[in-house]
Design an enzyme around this catalytic site. Structure first.
Site, short mmCIF file in Angstrom:
data_model
loop_
_atom_site.label_atom_id
_atom_site.label_comp_id
_atom_site.label_asym_id
_atom_site.label_seq_id
_atom_site.Cartn_x
_atom_site.Cartn_y
_atom_site.Cartn_z
N LYS A 123 -27.13 -9.31 -15.27
CA LYS A 123 -26.94 -7.96 -14.76
C LYS A 123 -28.17 -7.48 -13.96
O LYS A 123 -28.07 -6.64 -13.09
CB LYS A 123 -26.69 -6.98 -15.90
C1 LIG Z 1 -21.62 -8.96 -18.30
C2 LIG Z 1 -21.75 -10.33 -18.79
C3 LIG Z 1 -20.75 -11.29 -18.56
C4 LIG Z 1 -19.46 -10.95 -17.86
O1 LIG Z 1 -19.64 -10.56 -16.52
P1 LIG Z 1 -18.51 -9.69 -15.79
O2 LIG Z 1 -19.08 -9.34 -14.47
O3 LIG Z 1 -18.28 -8.49 -16.66
O4 LIG Z 1 -17.31 -10.55 -15.72
C5 LIG Z 1 -20.99 -12.58 -18.99
N1 LIG Z 1 -22.11 -12.91 -19.66
C6 LIG Z 1 -23.08 -12.02 -19.90
C7 LIG Z 1 -24.28 -12.45 -20.64
C8 LIG Z 1 -22.94 -10.70 -19.47
O5 LIG Z 1 -23.92 -9.82 -19.71
#
Ligand SMILES: *Cc1c(COP(=O)(O)O)cnc(C)c1O
Length: 496
Positions: free
Chosen positions: A110
């Site tokens: 993120k």
């Molecule tokens: C948010 C997240 C995901 C999923 O990503 P999306 O964009 O919501 O599909 C997968 N792994 C981790 C560690 C995340 O923080």
């Protein structure tokens, strides 16, 4: 370039406006009116550039009201917050690679978007002579919350409130949020799951009366969730960057097709991959890897989206999602931009937790997407296998993607080079990783970190070790019906 609303194409706004407001009228999402292309010559050119340059170059294609130099300044600042390269590609085996996306300040992918978004937002406001106070509301399944808090803390004329499911995140994720510093931040646990948080936040956006009240106080709401285009755009870059690296390191020839295996929750990460594909990046398949909450696996198999089920709590909490918001953008594009049909489907999803798509739409989707899921036992086993086989520790989310790729390979016999997206550092989930690697059930997060270090020799990140001493600032838990109230009260405090 203009951005249009998936539920009403006639709403068309500038990129800056799309980023400022986060979401469109009638809860629709903004998509770029045209998808720009990337040529093989450009891929060759980017091979000689570092990640911040690649980021600025690709973002510029979508943000024509920004100057390249502005974007380069932002990406240098954003990715300067990472330890080392922002998205290093690691060769694991013949035709198998890991794209490490967790070198940012909060140790999850993120950060790649949320270190960038504040720069885009502040500049967009400046360009639009927008002097409102931006209030960012975030629903998080664990990682977005912390990354958004870090990105927006103490940013001028901005506040941020995060809502997370109080029993639905890992203890390390929770601790990261509870100890957040910054004067303009608020964090609340919610009795409920992520979908409850996301729905409640979307309802605040749609609350006409509250928005009017806020407007009178010069406050405008925005989102740092992947419903905001400014979140998705920076994620397109690492797909292209991984491909560029594979060419540059002579692992593939320019033009060869590759697969990406993407651990999926809200469908934001993998949708960024789809944009890269539409831009012309040679992608064979995007493997949509789910945990036991396998709504998307069913969707890509049968064309039915059925969220009528209990959410299962898994060890990959950031993927514990039944309503994957960004699917809306894909279905809008895949239906030849039928905004009425898209609005109908997502209103059906809200009312009846169900919709289905036409057979010919499904056929088109299957050309590029492959839906597959990984049960809990296999998530554990894959972590163990990967460490034994390659000496490489996976976090549970990445383990889901690794396992799903194996399943894909078995089912299709496709042996093309595959990049697994590693979305979190294993130290965000130390208990589960230690259990998988050693069989030990360690209750305390910090003892689990010690154990994990002893077992793998992987360094404990300082931001994790430091959490132990940090005071908890936010421990309030609210009911989902109280979220709007919590938002109001928080703003009263900020306004004082
Ligand atoms: C948010 C997240 C995901 C999923 O990503 P999306 O964009 O919501 O599909 C997968 N792994 C981790 C560690 C995340 O923080």
């Amino acid at each position: 370039m203009k951005y249009i609303n998936t539920r009403n194409k006639s709403q068309s706004v500038s990129a800056g406006r799309a980023i400022i407001s986060g979401i469109g009228e009638n809860s629709g999402l903004f998509v770029p009116n045209e998808i720009p292309k990337i040529s093989f010559d450009e891929i060759k050119m980017l091979a000689e550039q570092d990640y911040p340059y690649r980021a600025a170059y690709i973002m510029q294609k979508y943000l024509d009201e920004f100057k390249f130099d502005e974007l380069l300044e932002f990406s240098k600042a954003a990715y300067g917050k990472f330890s080392g390269d922002a998205a290093p590609l690691i060769k694991i085996d013949e035709n198998l690679y890991i794209l490490e996306l967790w070198h940012g300040p909060t140790l999850a992918f993120k950060d790649v978007a949320l270190t960038m978004l504040p720069y885009l937002l502040v500049k967009s406001k400046e360009k639009n002579k927008d002097k409102t106070h931006t209030l960012i509301l975030v629903a998080t399944s664990g990682d977005t919350g912390k990354a958004a808090l870090e990105g927006f803390k103490d940013i001028e004329n901005t506040s941020i409130i995060v809502f997370y499911p109080t029993d639905g995140v890992s203890s390390m994720q929770k601790l990261q949020m509870m100890t957040q510093d910054g004067k303009n931040v608020g964090v609340f646990g919610v009795k409920g799951n992520f979908d409850d948080c996301q729905t409640a936040v979307k309802n605040v956006f749609a609350d006409v009366k509250l928005n009017k009240e806020f407007k009178a106080q010069n406050i405008a709401l925005s989102s740092a969730n992947s419903i905001n285009w400014g979140r998705l755009l920076p994620q397109i870059i690492y797909y292209i960057s991984a491909y560029v690296d594979l060419v540059e390191q002579d692992q593939i020839n320019l033009g060869d097709k590759i697969n990406f295996s993407v651990p999926t929750g809200n469908f934001g990460d993998i949708l960024a991959g789809w944009y890269a594909y539409k831009m012309g990046l040679p992608i064979n398949k995007l493997i949509c890897a789910s945990n036991s909450n396998n709504v998307l696996t069913e969707f890509f198999t049968k064309g039915e989206y059925n969220a009528k089920r209990e959410l299962i709590r898994t060890m990959s909490p950031s993927m514990n999602i039944l309503v994957s918001s960004n699917l809306e953008r894909l279905l809008f594009e895949n239906s030849n931009r039928d905004d009425k049909l898209t609005a109908q489907r997502f209103s059906d999803l809200k009312e009846k937790s169900y919709f289905r798509i036409y057979e010919e739409e499904l056929i088109k989707l299957k050309e590029i997407f492959f839906g597959v899921f990984c049960p809990e036992d296999d998530t554990i086993e894959e972590m163990e296998y990967f460490f034994e086989e390659y000496g490489y520790p996976l976090d549970p989310h990445t383990s889901v993607a690794a396992y799903c790729h194996k399943k894909y390979k078995k089912q299709t016999e496709d042996k093309k080079p595959t990049v697994i997206l590693a979305t979190a550092n294993p130290y965000k989930f130390p208990q589960d990783v230690v259990y998988a690697l050693t069989g030990d059930d360690v209750k305390d997060s910090f003892r689990a970190c010690k154990k994990l270090h002893a077992h793998t020799a992987m360094e404990v990140p300082a931001s994790i070790a430091d959490l132990k001493e940090k005071p908890k600032r936010f421990e309030e838990v609210v009911k989902k019906e109280e979220i709007a109230d919590a938002v109001k009260k928080f703003m009263q405090k900020i306004n004082k």
